[in-house]
Enzyme design. Sequence first.
Site, mmCIF file in Angstrom:
data_model
loop_
_atom_site.group_PDB
_atom_site.id
_atom_site.type_symbol
_atom_site.label_atom_id
_atom_site.label_comp_id
_atom_site.label_asym_id
_atom_site.label_seq_id
_atom_site.Cartn_x
_atom_site.Cartn_y
_atom_site.Cartn_z
ATOM 1 N N GLU A 122 31.459 -6.973 14.215
ATOM 2 C CA GLU A 122 31.307 -7.322 14.964
ATOM 3 C C GLU A 122 29.867 -5.874 15.464
ATOM 4 O O GLU A 122 28.823 -6.693 15.707
ATOM 5 C CB GLU A 122 31.991 -8.012 15.923
ATOM 6 C CG GLU A 122 31.498 -8.858 16.616
ATOM 7 C CD GLU A 122 31.509 -10.190 17.666
ATOM 8 O OE1 GLU A 122 32.879 -10.579 16.676
ATOM 9 O OE2 GLU A 122 32.124 -10.060 18.341
ATOM 10 N N ASP A 123 30.986 -5.179 15.960
ATOM 11 C CA ASP A 123 30.571 -3.820 16.692
ATOM 12 C C ASP A 123 29.805 -3.068 16.253
ATOM 13 O O ASP A 123 29.759 -1.945 17.055
ATOM 14 C CB ASP A 123 30.889 -4.074 17.977
ATOM 15 C CG ASP A 123 31.097 -5.171 18.563
ATOM 16 O OD1 ASP A 123 29.841 -5.914 18.604
ATOM 17 O OD2 ASP A 123 31.961 -5.725 19.763
#
Length: 709
Positions: A122-123
């Site tokens: 996600e990051d």
Amino acid sequence: MSAEATNPATPGPVTPGAQRRRGRARLDLRRLGRAALLGSTTRDRLPDAIGHVAEAHRAHYPDADLEPLRRAYVLAESSHRGQMRKSGEPYITHPLAVTLILAQLGAEITTLTASLLHDTVEDTEVTLDQVRAEFGDDVCYLVDGVTKLEKVDYGAAAEPETFRKMLVATGNDVRVMSIKLADRLHNMRTLGVMRPEKQVRIAKVTRDVLIPLAERLGVQALKTELEDLVFAILHPEEYAEVKAMITANAEAEADSLGDIAGEVRGVLRDAGIAAEVLIRPRHFVSVHRVHRKRGELRASDYGRLLVLVTEDADCYGVLGELHTCFTPVVSEFKDFIAVPKFNLYQSLHTAVARPDGEVAEVLIRTHQMHQVAEAGVVALRHPYASPTEESAEGADDERVDPTRPGWLSRLLDWQRAAPDSDTFWSTLREDLAQDREIAVFRPDGGTLGLPAGASCVDAAYAQYGEDAHACIGARVNGRLATLSTVLRDGDTVQLLMGQDTASGPSRDWLDHARTPAARIAIRRWLSTHPAPAPAPSGQTRKAPVAAPRPEAAEIPRPAANAVVDREGASVRLAGCCTPVPPDAITAFAVRGGAVTVHRVECPSVERMKEVGRAEVGVRWVDTAECRVTLTAESFGRAHLLADLTEAIALEGVAIVSATVEPPTQQRVRHTYTLQLPDAGHLPGLMRAMRAVPGVYDVSRAQHPAAAAH
Ligand code: MN
């Protein structure tokens, strides 16, 4: 999840999102991959940072191979490097904390590995393909399951659709939700750095969605802490009040419960039962609830005693001693061992009073039950180790397989029909807000789990999906019942399906539908079909069409022969195999004290035996009398009555009496009491009647035709 920490609009410490954009050019995938492969520390030493995780995991799994954890930590740490939490801490502290929570609850290694990596895709620049290549399909599936959908792609629907995706993934692997719950717990613990309005928004989603999920998955330890964190944010005044009460009473509580615990230890020692007696303070929300319920609290109300034993049987031994040596508060006694809750929880609950009036609530369970009570599905050792024969057989029974709970299957069913994110989101909250479940039995021996208060309409949609539109009635515990009938735990429900594919649900079904599956399906049908003209006011008065005669003797019926306490038990014939004399029969007790009779060769018999149901001896009585009452349910048409009576006559059967109810919604019910030459004629007769066009069901009736008038 990290988006709580990645709002780019928020000024302040550098967020991971901002870091990612800024650092994208500098990041080098191959370098990260290599770092993970080689490890930034020496190969056989664990990085200090995951020492706590390793220790917590080893406490549950002494022989655990920690190598996957080490590699996951190295990849997570190197890929999150430079990112900060909103609190200013290095980002890696978050996946580490989440993983520690899971390790303490006893999660297995795949969950922990995925948990360390849960925000990388996600990051950071790490991709799912990379996770799959280095850690395998399972870890990749779990990381994918908890990875958020992007706001840029989904806008306001991102959060609902992320939950939808996560629940679908949970349907295949329940460990996805374990990680999500621990992730949310750590984010809630550190929510204080957010703006107040954001705290409230996140707390509400936690209250409406995550806490009910934690409860249903049996993860009590996460559920109670989440409840307190939400309580503090959404009800700050009450929270402060409860906190003050707890602080003020801490000493008295310890004294009061400490005294009782000491006495309990003495009693159990004298009885020769090895047990651990602990004092468990109630969490804030629990104190608040007891306070609201009882008003003034006693010192002993701030906690409960927890008695842990080794063997199941010792639980009842402890109970016996406590009820002998103290005065039991009988209304507080609950046996969740014999009747486990749907979420796996098992324990005995009681309360005992001392002569001085102090009352202590006591929970009694084994160490094993305690682990399950605290950690629920998180503690499942090998959730997907090859399923056993029984769990495959009893797939319908949600009490059998904790990894595929029935409420989740039903949720996944209705969500497929939820057309848009808003409907999904509001229905999800509504579904999760429903309280305890009941189990009803199908005539074939399967089970349907439904929320308390569910009706036959709900049962129909739970069993048949959209085909339930054609449902025309039901038999509850053998008796014909309207679809609005509210079901109780242990009822047996047989749904009667019409053949008319053009028929559909009536609008008033919505008044009786409690489950999202039913409500969504009915609304969809109604929205695509114009409202029908009001039906002529049909009267349900029964009109005899043949002269009633006094009823001579009851039809051949099986009688429970058993067990003295079953004498007089209501006996019913299973709808799946409709036994008739002289069929060889057997029977099973069902909840509510009734006995259901099957032919011995009925497939349900095998299934019931496999799940451990005990057989009850039954035999036919009155076999000399061959009078039987049958109900034929049909769609109304001209000459139906003539055709039916002709079919009966052709079988050589005499009609003793008959009633025909005037048609309602094109459906008619004929009830015939018939004199058969012998019982062996019955199956052929019923087949012949079913073969009459328009007849969709022929079954044994409870009462003779004439008597119904
Ligand atoms: Mn996270």
